[in-house]
Design an enzyme around this catalytic site. Sequence first.
Site, mmCIF file in Angstrom:
data_model
loop_
_atom_site.group_PDB
_atom_site.id
_atom_site.type_symbol
_atom_site.label_atom_id
_atom_site.label_comp_id
_atom_site.label_asym_id
_atom_site.label_seq_id
_atom_site.Cartn_x
_atom_site.Cartn_y
_atom_site.Cartn_z
ATOM 1 N N ASN A 10 0.872 -1.185 0.000
ATOM 2 C CA ASN A 10 0.000 0.000 0.000
ATOM 3 C C ASN A 10 0.908 1.234 0.000
ATOM 4 O O ASN A 10 1.510 1.559 1.017
ATOM 5 C CB ASN A 10 -0.874 -0.038 1.264
ATOM 6 C CG ASN A 10 -1.687 1.227 1.443
ATOM 7 O OD1 ASN A 10 -1.836 2.020 0.518
ATOM 8 N ND2 ASN A 10 -2.233 1.412 2.648
ATOM 9 N N TRP A 11 0.992 1.879 -1.138
ATOM 10 C CA TRP A 11 1.921 3.015 -1.265
ATOM 11 C C TRP A 11 1.367 4.292 -0.646
ATOM 12 O O TRP A 11 2.081 5.293 -0.552
ATOM 13 C CB TRP A 11 2.243 3.262 -2.742
ATOM 14 C CG TRP A 11 2.990 2.152 -3.414
ATOM 15 C CD1 TRP A 11 3.437 0.985 -2.848
ATOM 16 C CD2 TRP A 11 3.383 2.103 -4.791
ATOM 17 N NE1 TRP A 11 4.069 0.219 -3.786
ATOM 18 C CE2 TRP A 11 4.055 0.879 -4.992
ATOM 19 C CE3 TRP A 11 3.222 2.970 -5.879
ATOM 20 C CZ2 TRP A 11 4.573 0.500 -6.232
ATOM 21 C CZ3 TRP A 11 3.737 2.597 -7.110
ATOM 22 C CH2 TRP A 11 4.405 1.373 -7.279
ATOM 23 N N LYS A 12 0.099 4.289 -0.314
ATOM 24 C CA LYS A 12 -0.562 5.477 0.285
ATOM 25 C C LYS A 12 -0.337 6.701 -0.604
ATOM 26 O O LYS A 12 -0.305 6.571 -1.827
ATOM 27 C CB LYS A 12 -0.051 5.708 1.708
ATOM 28 C CG LYS A 12 -0.087 4.435 2.553
ATOM 29 C CD LYS A 12 0.115 4.686 4.013
ATOM 30 C CE LYS A 12 0.210 3.373 4.754
ATOM 31 N NZ LYS A 12 0.154 3.486 6.178
ATOM 32 N N HIS A 96 -9.445 1.062 4.894
ATOM 33 C CA HIS A 96 -8.165 1.204 5.610
ATOM 34 C C HIS A 96 -8.378 2.120 6.813
ATOM 35 O O HIS A 96 -9.173 3.070 6.748
ATOM 36 C CB HIS A 96 -7.112 1.784 4.659
ATOM 37 C CG HIS A 96 -5.740 1.733 5.224
ATOM 38 N ND1 HIS A 96 -5.281 2.656 6.136
ATOM 39 C CD2 HIS A 96 -4.710 0.860 5.024
ATOM 40 C CE1 HIS A 96 -4.037 2.351 6.466
ATOM 41 N NE2 HIS A 96 -3.668 1.263 5.802
ATOM 42 N N GLU A 98 -6.746 4.490 7.954
ATOM 43 C CA GLU A 98 -6.528 5.926 7.686
ATOM 44 C C GLU A 98 -7.767 6.541 7.039
ATOM 45 O O GLU A 98 -8.089 7.706 7.278
ATOM 46 C CB GLU A 98 -5.276 6.111 6.804
ATOM 47 C CG GLU A 98 -4.009 5.888 7.619
ATOM 48 C CD GLU A 98 -2.825 5.364 6.827
ATOM 49 O OE1 GLU A 98 -2.836 5.432 5.582
ATOM 50 O OE2 GLU A 98 -1.878 4.861 7.466
ATOM 51 N N GLU A 168 -5.502 -5.263 10.601
ATOM 52 C CA GLU A 168 -4.479 -4.236 10.800
ATOM 53 C C GLU A 168 -4.735 -3.524 12.120
ATOM 54 O O GLU A 168 -5.549 -2.592 12.182
ATOM 55 C CB GLU A 168 -4.556 -3.215 9.661
ATOM 56 C CG GLU A 168 -4.288 -3.798 8.300
ATOM 57 C CD GLU A 168 -3.628 -2.773 7.392
ATOM 58 O OE1 GLU A 168 -2.537 -3.071 6.896
ATOM 59 O OE2 GLU A 168 -4.181 -1.686 7.208
ATOM 60 N N GLY A 174 2.376 2.007 10.753
ATOM 61 C CA GLY A 174 3.302 3.127 10.597
ATOM 62 C C GLY A 174 3.996 3.532 11.889
ATOM 63 O O GLY A 174 4.625 4.583 11.959
ATOM 64 N N SER A 214 3.419 -2.452 10.317
ATOM 65 C CA SER A 214 4.875 -2.477 10.483
ATOM 66 C C SER A 214 5.520 -3.795 10.061
ATOM 67 O O SER A 214 6.477 -4.259 10.705
ATOM 68 C CB SER A 214 5.249 -2.106 11.925
ATOM 69 O OG SER A 214 4.799 -0.789 12.212
ATOM 70 N N GLY A 235 2.771 -1.257 4.298
ATOM 71 C CA GLY A 235 2.789 0.174 3.976
ATOM 72 C C GLY A 235 4.200 0.640 3.693
ATOM 73 O O GLY A 235 4.749 0.437 2.616
ATOM 74 N N GLY A 236 4.827 1.265 4.689
ATOM 75 C CA GLY A 236 6.145 1.883 4.536
ATOM 76 C C GLY A 236 7.180 1.010 3.839
ATOM 77 O O GLY A 236 7.914 1.481 2.956
HETATM 78 C C1 PEP Z 1 -0.756 -0.076 5.964
HETATM 79 O O1 PEP Z 1 -0.743 1.039 5.500
HETATM 80 O O2 PEP Z 1 -1.690 -0.820 5.664
HETATM 81 C C2 PEP Z 1 0.336 -0.488 6.842
HETATM 82 C C3 PEP Z 1 0.260 -1.651 7.405
HETATM 83 O O3 PEP Z 1 1.391 0.397 7.012
HETATM 84 P P1 PEP Z 1 2.833 0.075 7.669
HETATM 85 O O4 PEP Z 1 3.306 -1.214 7.050
HETATM 86 O O5 PEP Z 1 3.678 1.239 7.299
HETATM 87 O O6 PEP Z 1 2.618 -0.053 9.135
#
Ligand code: PEP
Length: 261
Positions: A10-12, A96, A98, A168, A174, A214, A235-236
């Site tokens: 997920n590049w957000k 999600h 966010e 999640e 994050g 994470s 994500g990251g």
């Molecule tokens: C996400 O955005 O779904 C996520 C899990 O982010 P991260 O891996 O950065 O915690």
Amino acid sequence: MERKLLIAGNWKLNKTIREALELVTLLKRSIRETQTVEVVVCPPFTALSETAETLLESGIQVGAQDIFWEEKGAFTGEVSATLIKEAGAAFVIIGHSERRQYFHETDETVNKKTKAALKNCLTPIVCVGETLAEREADKTFLVITAQLKGGFANFSADEMKKVVVAYEPVWAIGTGKVATPAQAEEAHAFIRKELSKAFGSDVAGTLRILYGGSVKPENTSELMSQPDIDGALVGGASLEAPGFTEIVRNAALGRRPIEEL
Ligand code: PEP
């Protein structure tokens, strides 16, 4: 029952079109496990089309990060399932945390969006998970149950078979705080049990539940070796080719029976 691992990036709100193409050009060369692991990248809407074109025949698939539930009309700023499909997406992330937190998404909107995705033959990746306050108040399972009930209200077993769920925990997204494999497995097993009660053991046995929060190369194989964890939403760590490639590789290793390692 065999469930193919799924690793989705997920590049957000990251990557211009040029940056997206640089990243997927590297991923195309470095990811070797697409036979055993389904790999998906989810760029911003603006980069969907070019990303999908670059990844044609690479075995890596493309998803969007959201959709609106209506097909077309006076809905300024929204993007429909039909439009992302035309741009080359096969998957879409829905609900999600966010989006729930900053854009007031509810289980009801998650429900409508998921229906719209299925109607257009897209695979929805539906996110659920508790906040830190909810976990500390011992409400994790209550929260997840409500999200599953609302998000999948009026779904048939046949529809549910085409859904992917992502657990999640919001406190792990994050933040660098990853759920322990035991914490994640407990939540995943709970989700599978709830889905089995609502839609039958056949659906619950085949539906994939991803872990997100994470995920990094170092924690991937242990998470993926848990019986109810069928992949990851990343994500990251999906923003750089070496790290994402290693996550895919470690996921494949984590899933392999011990005697083969
Ligand atoms: C996400 O955005 O779904 C996520 C899990 O982010 P991260 O891996 O950065 O915690």
